[in-house]
Scaffold this motif. Structure first.
Motif, PDB file in Angstrom:
ATOM      1  N   SER A 391       1.100  -1.188  -0.071  1.00 36.19           N
ATOM      2  CA  SER A 391       0.463  -0.145  -0.013  1.00 36.19           C
ATOM      3  C   SER A 391       1.178   1.368  -0.049  1.00 36.19           C
ATOM      4  O   SER A 391       0.936   1.855  -1.078  1.00 36.19           O
ATOM      5  CB  SER A 391      -1.453  -0.002   1.336  1.00 36.19           C
ATOM      6  OG  SER A 391      -2.128   1.188   1.667  1.00 36.19           O
ATOM      7  N   GLU A 392       1.982   1.672   0.248  1.00 34.61           N
ATOM      8  CA  GLU A 392       3.058   2.250   1.500  1.00 34.61           C
ATOM      9  C   GLU A 392       3.543   2.483  -0.448  1.00 34.61           C
ATOM     10  O   GLU A 392       3.520   3.730  -1.147  1.00 34.61           O
ATOM     11  CB  GLU A 392       3.591   1.903   2.082  1.00 34.61           C
ATOM     12  CG  GLU A 392       4.846   3.378   2.128  1.00 34.61           C
ATOM     13  CD  GLU A 392       6.290   3.565   3.385  1.00 34.61           C
ATOM     14  OE1 GLU A 392       6.914   4.072   3.288  1.00 34.61           O
ATOM     15  OE2 GLU A 392       5.093   2.297   3.805  1.00 34.61           O
ATOM     16  N   VAL A 393       3.727   1.817  -1.111  1.00 39.11           N
ATOM     17  CA  VAL A 393       4.584   1.710  -2.281  1.00 39.11           C
ATOM     18  C   VAL A 393       3.755   2.354  -3.737  1.00 39.11           C
ATOM     19  O   VAL A 393       4.036   3.184  -4.763  1.00 39.11           O
ATOM     20  CB  VAL A 393       5.153   0.318  -2.998  1.00 39.11           C
ATOM     21  CG1 VAL A 393       5.613   0.682  -4.162  1.00 39.11           C
ATOM     22  CG2 VAL A 393       6.340  -0.420  -1.811  1.00 39.11           C
ATOM     23  N   VAL A 394       2.478   1.404  -3.522  1.00 39.90           N
ATOM     24  CA  VAL A 394       1.074   2.081  -4.407  1.00 39.90           C
ATOM     25  C   VAL A 394       0.874   3.582  -4.105  1.00 39.90           C
ATOM     26  O   VAL A 394       0.940   4.498  -4.486  1.00 39.90           O
ATOM     27  CB  VAL A 394       0.058   1.312  -4.370  1.00 39.90           C
ATOM     28  CG1 VAL A 394      -1.176   2.384  -4.926  1.00 39.90           C
ATOM     29  CG2 VAL A 394       0.088   0.063  -4.883  1.00 39.90           C
ATOM     30  N   THR A 395       0.928   4.299  -2.753  1.00 44.45           N
ATOM     31  CA  THR A 395       1.351   5.520  -3.022  1.00 44.45           C
ATOM     32  C   THR A 395       2.207   6.223  -3.508  1.00 44.45           C
ATOM     33  O   THR A 395       1.435   7.247  -3.700  1.00 44.45           O
ATOM     34  CB  THR A 395       0.318   5.890  -1.253  1.00 44.45           C
ATOM     35  OG1 THR A 395      -0.669   4.949  -0.399  1.00 44.45           O
ATOM     36  CG2 THR A 395       0.253   7.124  -0.611  1.00 44.45           C
ATOM     37  N   ARG A 396       3.573   6.180  -2.914  1.00 49.34           N
ATOM     38  CA  ARG A 396       3.950   6.664  -2.982  1.00 49.34           C
ATOM     39  C   ARG A 396       4.484   7.393  -4.931  1.00 49.34           C
ATOM     40  O   ARG A 396       4.850   7.895  -5.383  1.00 49.34           O
ATOM     41  CB  ARG A 396       5.978   6.322  -2.817  1.00 49.34           C
ATOM     42  CG  ARG A 396       6.018   5.838  -0.759  1.00 49.34           C
ATOM     43  CD  ARG A 396       7.262   6.094  -0.652  1.00 49.34           C
ATOM     44  NE  ARG A 396       7.133   5.828   0.831  1.00 49.34           N
ATOM     45  CZ  ARG A 396       8.522   5.728   1.736  1.00 49.34           C
ATOM     46  NH1 ARG A 396       9.486   4.758   0.901  1.00 49.34           N
ATOM     47  NH2 ARG A 396       8.383   5.837   2.326  1.00 49.34           N
TER      48      ARG A 396
END
Length: 397
Positions: A391-396
């Protein structure tokens, strides 16, 4: 095997190594220019850590000392106050208010639960002078809706103050102190700030400072006005815990580094770390068929795991210590023997979380007849972590 002592209790928590070094090497008199510079810097940094523009005080005491000061400085004997209680620390607010002669109204929730806001609203009459509540009830692992409570208090008007014991909430819960209108918010050094017990701190609104001018309860050491006057000169009213101040400065520097030089960003990262560790722990416990004690309002500071019928949590607490030198918390008061409480606030990371869940599997299997599938809790926690990373990778991106 070799055993390393590890704390998994909701206070004291593991000490930051840089804070240990700062304490060990500190040798500064408290009435010097150098210490005044440290004192002033720490007070300013605490504003960013709390997330407020209000004045901040630090006193040499446990958190309960500033809880007491938040009663003695803001009330007069006979004042009507509202205490929201759902566990042992809510009961502490009740007992403190009674000790200073307040007329105490209560809104209570069962252990492991939180308050219905409509019930709070019914009790919030204009003659209520102060409302006292925890952000996290660490005796049960429940988190209260401080934002919702604050909105109700502000609707009553500026003559009603809101005091929040966030001793285990700061660093584990996102607050907007000034926007929500929290008048006093309290923290403790041995929690998310990762240093030993001995310091308590609070941020105080202008409404609360104004109330102190008319409050009639006795106070001396915990006279907030005297501390504010001294702090304006970079000093404490009485002898400060100087080595703990050095440790506090090191801890705040570490949190700033977590935010790439931005202390407020570091505070948010620290909260997110606790939230993720708590989610991993909840998933791990549930994968073993165990129940959470506060399933509808779980805290990030700690997870309270309910023991199945016939299992005494004291036996598990003892086995954690004897087998792995890991210290987890039993239930408190009438909940003793019913809960295992595992903390996530402060200096805990992924490996700590995975390790304590693996130990939980071993302890359950050795102490009880509860069916344990080795690796189930660890796998569930890893899946939570993997989802968070994706989720963090997608957000970034």
């Amino acid at each position: 095997m070799l055993r390393k002592n590890r704390l998994f209790t909701p206070g004291p928590t593991p000490i930051l190594p840089a804070a240990q070094t700062a304490m060990a090497s500190f040798a500064m008199h408290h009435r010097t220019a150098d210490f005044r510079a440290l004192y002033t810097r720490v007070l300013a940094d605490l504003k960013d850590f709390i997330g407020t523009q209000n004045d901040v005080l630090v006193l040499a005491s446990s958190g309960t000392g500033v809880m007491e000061g938040s009663v003695s400085n803001l009330t007069s004997p006979g004042d009507k106050v509202l205490v929201l209680t759902a566990g042992k620390f809510g009961e502490r607010w009740r007992d403190l208010a009674k000790a200073f002669g307040c007329a105490v109204e209560l809104v209570s929730a069962p252990d492991g639960q939180t308050f219905a806001l409509d019930e709070v609203q019914q009790k919030l009459t204009p003659d209520i002078r102060t409302v006292y509540v925890q952000s996290t009830e660490s005796s049960t692992g429940a988190r209260h809706d401080v934002k919702g409570i604050a909105q109700l208090v502000r609707e009553v008007g500026d003559n009603t103050l809101l005091v929040v014991d966030a001793i285990t909430g700061l660093g584990t819960t996102h607050f907007d102190v000034d926007a929500w209108g929290i008048d006093v918010i309290i923290g403790g050094s041995q929690k998310a700030l990762m240093i030993p017990p001995g310091l308590a701190y609070c941020a105080v609104s202008e409404r609360a400072w104004k109330r102190m001018e008319t409050a009639k309860s006795p106070r001396y050491y915990f006279d907030f006005r005297r501390e504010r006057k001294a702090a304006a000169k970079g000093e404490s009213a009485y002898t400060p815990a100087t080595s703990l101040f050095a440790a506090l400065g090191a801890s705040l520097d570490f949190i700033r580094e977590m935010g790439d030089g931005d202390l407020a960003a570091g505070r948010r990262a620290l909260v997110d770390n606790a939230e993720l560790a708590a989610e991993m722990t909840r998933a791990g416990a549930q994968s073993l068929g165990l129940k959470l004690f506060a399933p509808t309002a779980p805290a990030a500071a700690l997870t309270a795991i309910q023991m199945p019928s016939g299992i005494d949590s004291g036996d598990l607490v003892r086995q954690f210590r004897e087998t792995f030198a890991a210290v987890v918390a039993n239930g408190q008061g009438e909940m003793k023997g019913q809960l295992v409480r595992i903390a996530h606030l402060g200096y805990y990371d992924y490996l700590d979380t995975i390790g304590i869940l693996a130990a939980l599997e071993q302890v359950l299997a050795s102490v009880t007849r509860w069916p344990v599938e080795y690796g189930a809790a660890v796998r569930a926690a890893q899946e939570v972590y993997a989802r968070a990373v994706r989720s963090e990778v997608v957000t970034r991106s």
